[in-house]
Scaffold this active site. Sequence first.
Site, mmCIF file in Angstrom:
data_model
loop_
_atom_site.group_PDB
_atom_site.id
_atom_site.type_symbol
_atom_site.label_atom_id
_atom_site.label_comp_id
_atom_site.label_asym_id
_atom_site.label_seq_id
_atom_site.Cartn_x
_atom_site.Cartn_y
_atom_site.Cartn_z
ATOM 1 C CG ASP A 121 0.901 -11.891 -5.034
ATOM 2 O OD1 ASP A 121 1.339 -10.743 -4.878
ATOM 3 O OD2 ASP A 121 -0.277 -12.135 -5.346
ATOM 4 C CD GLU B 264 -1.508 -2.018 -4.511
ATOM 5 O OE1 GLU B 264 -1.457 -1.774 -5.708
ATOM 6 O OE2 GLU B 264 -0.675 -2.754 -3.937
#
Length: 245
Positions: free
Chosen positions: A47, A36
Site C-alpha cells: 500500500d 472493499e
Amino acid sequence: MSKKYLVAYMTLGYPNVNDFYKFIDNIEDFGVDILEIGIPPKYAKYDGPVIRKTYKIVSNNIKNYYEILYEVKQRIKIPVVILTYLEEYVDKLGDFLLKLKESRVDGVLFPDLLIDYVDEYEKYVNLIKNEGIKTVLFTAPLMPDDLIIKASKLTDLFLYYGVRPTTGVVIPISIDSLINRIRTMVQSKLVVGFGLNSIEDIKKAMSVGADGIAVGTSLIEEVDKNGVNGALELIKKLRGVLDEY
C-alpha cells in the site's frame, strides 16, 4: 453491453466510525457495485503512503473490527470484500475466516497471496472457499502468464489487476498495453486498480476491455480534503465515466 464495475475502497472506520457509516450508507445510491474494506495490518507492504496513514489512525482508535463489519452488512446490499494481508493471519487463518463469516462479509482479498505465498496459494484459496467466503485474487504485470491464467479461473467476484507496484504512487506505464495483454489471457471479470491516477487512465482501461475499476487512494484523499461528501461526489463522477462504456 454489461455494466462496468465500480469497486470502492475505504479503510474500516476511517476517518471515524460515524463518517465511515455515512460513507457506507450512501455509496450504493452513488453507483458503487462492490465495497472493499481495508483491515489494518502491521505491515502494509503493497500500500502507498495515503492508505498506510489511514491504517495507523484506525488501528489506534478502533479495537473491534468485526462489530463494525457486521453493522456494514446490515446497512448495504452490495458485496463486501475485505482487503488485508495474509501475512497478518497466516498462523490463525481459520479463526480469521470464521470471524469474517460471522460478520457476513462476502469475500476476501489478500494482495500478498500470489506474491509471497505463491507456492501454497491453492491451499489458501481452498481454505477460504471452504468457509463459504468468496476469493478475490490480486494479480500484477510481472506475474507469470500461467499464474495469472490459473488465478482467473480460481477467483470469484472478479480478478483484481494492479497496474502499479503500490497504491497511489505515480510511475509511468502504458495502461492500455498492460490491459490488452492480460485481456487476451483471462475470461473472468477484470477489475483494474492499484494506481489509476486520472480519468484518462480509467478511460484507457475501459477502452481496451477492463470490466471495471477499483478506486481507493483518491477517495481517501477526498475524505481528507472535502469530507465524505467529497468522496461521494467523486464516486458519482467515476460512475458517469464508466457508464460511457
